[in-house]
Design a protein around this motif. Sequence first.
Motif, PDB file in Angstrom:
ATOM      1  N   ASP A   1       0.023 -10.486  -0.063  1.00 48.40           N
ATOM      2  CA  ASP A   1      -0.137 -10.635   1.246  1.00 48.40           C
ATOM      3  C   ASP A   1      -0.844  -9.478   1.879  1.00 48.40           C
ATOM      4  O   ASP A   1      -0.856  -9.191   3.122  1.00 48.40           O
ATOM      5  N   GLY A   2      -1.401  -8.562   1.107  1.00 52.76           N
ATOM      6  CA  GLY A   2      -2.178  -7.440   1.721  1.00 52.76           C
ATOM      7  C   GLY A   2      -1.391  -6.178   1.997  1.00 52.76           C
ATOM      8  O   GLY A   2      -1.771  -5.103   2.225  1.00 52.76           O
ATOM      9  N   SER A   3      -0.137  -6.367   1.567  1.00 54.06           N
ATOM     10  CA  SER A   3       0.837  -5.020   1.721  1.00 54.06           C
ATOM     11  C   SER A   3       0.677  -4.310   0.480  1.00 54.06           C
ATOM     12  O   SER A   3       0.143  -4.818  -0.460  1.00 54.06           O
ATOM     13  N   TYR A   4       1.263  -3.054   0.645  1.00 55.61           N
ATOM     14  CA  TYR A   4       1.123  -2.046  -0.509  1.00 55.61           C
ATOM     15  C   TYR A   4       2.738  -1.870  -1.107  1.00 55.61           C
ATOM     16  O   TYR A   4       3.538  -1.531  -0.128  1.00 55.61           O
ATOM     17  N   ILE A   5       2.952  -1.827  -2.314  1.00 54.71           N
ATOM     18  CA  ILE A   5       4.170  -1.295  -2.646  1.00 54.71           C
ATOM     19  C   ILE A   5       3.829  -0.335  -3.710  1.00 54.71           C
ATOM     20  O   ILE A   5       2.941  -0.537  -4.853  1.00 54.71           O
ATOM     21  N   HIS A   6       4.653   1.024  -3.705  1.00 56.76           N
ATOM     22  CA  HIS A   6       4.268   2.004  -4.900  1.00 56.76           C
ATOM     23  C   HIS A   6       5.273   2.565  -5.637  1.00 56.76           C
ATOM     24  O   HIS A   6       6.510   2.315  -4.928  1.00 56.76           O
ATOM     25  N   GLY A   7       5.260   3.205  -6.693  1.00 52.98           N
ATOM     26  CA  GLY A   7       6.458   3.947  -7.395  1.00 52.98           C
ATOM     27  C   GLY A   7       5.635   5.298  -7.628  1.00 52.98           C
ATOM     28  O   GLY A   7       4.390   5.272  -8.008  1.00 52.98           O
ATOM     29  N   THR A   8       6.717   6.338  -7.911  1.00 51.57           N
ATOM     30  CA  THR A   8       6.028   7.545  -8.601  1.00 51.57           C
ATOM     31  C   THR A   8       7.089   7.928  -9.709  1.00 51.57           C
ATOM     32  O   THR A   8       7.970   7.397  -9.659  1.00 51.57           O
ATOM     33  N   ASN A   9       6.497   8.738 -10.672  1.00 52.12           N
ATOM     34  CA  ASN A   9       7.382   9.027 -11.733  1.00 52.12           C
ATOM     35  C   ASN A   9       8.606   9.971 -11.394  1.00 52.12           C
ATOM     36  O   ASN A   9       8.512  10.948 -10.471  1.00 52.12           O
ATOM     37  N   GLN A  10       9.755   9.738 -11.802  1.00 51.21           N
ATOM     38  CA  GLN A  10      11.038  10.373 -11.496  1.00 51.21           C
ATOM     39  C   GLN A  10      11.685  10.808 -12.786  1.00 51.21           C
ATOM     40  O   GLN A  10      12.270  10.187 -13.775  1.00 51.21           O
TER      41      GLN A  10
ATOM     42  N   SER B   1      10.022  -6.031  -7.342  1.00 53.74           N
ATOM     43  CA  SER B   1      11.106  -7.109  -7.830  1.00 53.74           C
ATOM     44  C   SER B   1      12.444  -6.929  -6.771  1.00 53.74           C
ATOM     45  O   SER B   1      13.059  -8.104  -6.846  1.00 53.74           O
ATOM     46  N   SER B   2      12.673  -5.830  -6.102  1.00 58.52           N
ATOM     47  CA  SER B   2      13.816  -5.830  -5.064  1.00 58.52           C
ATOM     48  C   SER B   2      13.497  -6.197  -4.082  1.00 58.52           C
ATOM     49  O   SER B   2      14.353  -7.007  -3.114  1.00 58.52           O
ATOM     50  N   ILE B   3      12.305  -5.643  -3.365  1.00 59.29           N
ATOM     51  CA  ILE B   3      11.833  -5.864  -2.029  1.00 59.29           C
ATOM     52  C   ILE B   3      11.051  -7.295  -1.714  1.00 59.29           C
ATOM     53  O   ILE B   3      11.264  -8.039  -0.769  1.00 59.29           O
ATOM     54  N   ALA B   4      10.321  -7.808  -2.672  1.00 60.61           N
ATOM     55  CA  ALA B   4       9.352  -8.847  -2.698  1.00 60.61           C
ATOM     56  C   ALA B   4       9.390  -9.663  -3.968  1.00 60.61           C
ATOM     57  O   ALA B   4       8.370  -9.691  -4.396  1.00 60.61           O
ATOM     58  N   PRO B   5      10.341 -10.091  -4.392  1.00 57.74           N
ATOM     59  CA  PRO B   5      10.417 -10.510  -5.634  1.00 57.74           C
ATOM     60  C   PRO B   5       9.607 -11.853  -6.147  1.00 57.74           C
ATOM     61  O   PRO B   5       9.336 -12.191  -7.009  1.00 57.74           O
ATOM     62  N   GLN B   6       9.100 -12.600  -4.770  1.00 54.36           N
ATOM     63  CA  GLN B   6       8.405 -13.691  -4.786  1.00 54.36           C
ATOM     64  C   GLN B   6       7.064 -13.370  -4.757  1.00 54.36           C
ATOM     65  O   GLN B   6       6.262 -14.406  -4.857  1.00 54.36           O
ATOM     66  N   LEU B   7       6.559 -12.294  -4.557  1.00 53.26           N
ATOM     67  CA  LEU B   7       5.205 -11.873  -4.009  1.00 53.26           C
ATOM     68  C   LEU B   7       4.316 -11.309  -5.367  1.00 53.26           C
ATOM     69  O   LEU B   7       4.826 -10.392  -5.957  1.00 53.26           O
TER      70      LEU B   7
END
Length: 162
Positions: A54-63, A83-89
């Motif tokens: 849908d054009g949005s961005y979701i990111h992660g960094t190492n912890q 998988s938590s915020i946008a599981p169908q996307l």
Amino acid sequence: MHSASFHIAYNKSADIKEMSKEDQDLIHRARSLAPDAYAPYSGFHVASVALMKDGSYIHGTNQENASYPIGLCAERVMLAAISSIAPQLPIKTLCISYLSEKVPTDIPIAPCGICRQSLVEFESRFSDPIRLLLTGQTGEVYEFRSVTDLLPMAFKKNNLKK
Ligand code: THU
């Protein structure tokens, strides 16, 4: 017995200016988010940024953690967020980059085996392949058609049922 082989094709781009504006934006995001990683033990800061369908961005960094094995890679932090915020996307394109306090950062990152397996699992939830861009802070960008290309003969859910 006879021989068999896997062939993995990918593209290399020496200059991001030859890539689309969409890819350049994604690469800039991954490169600039890497310093946000919590990596006080390895000094190796990774960012994984997904451009969603849908054009949005979701990111992660190492912890990382003082108890080293607890540490999480950027890719799996990102997948848990998606998988938590946008599981169908579905993910359209994924870019992984890094910043290191110890080694040069002009060589594209190679995701670890556990993350390859996790990315293949996420991809298999949708019908579309996840396009993958690997890079450092500078230098070449490697483009793979699908995250599965990085894990030939992956163990998948169809191995568990008829
Ligand atoms: N790391 C990632 O976050 N992603 C990768 O693809 C490779 C490695 C992290 C794990 C650890 O915190 C640090 O980089 C050094 O291995």
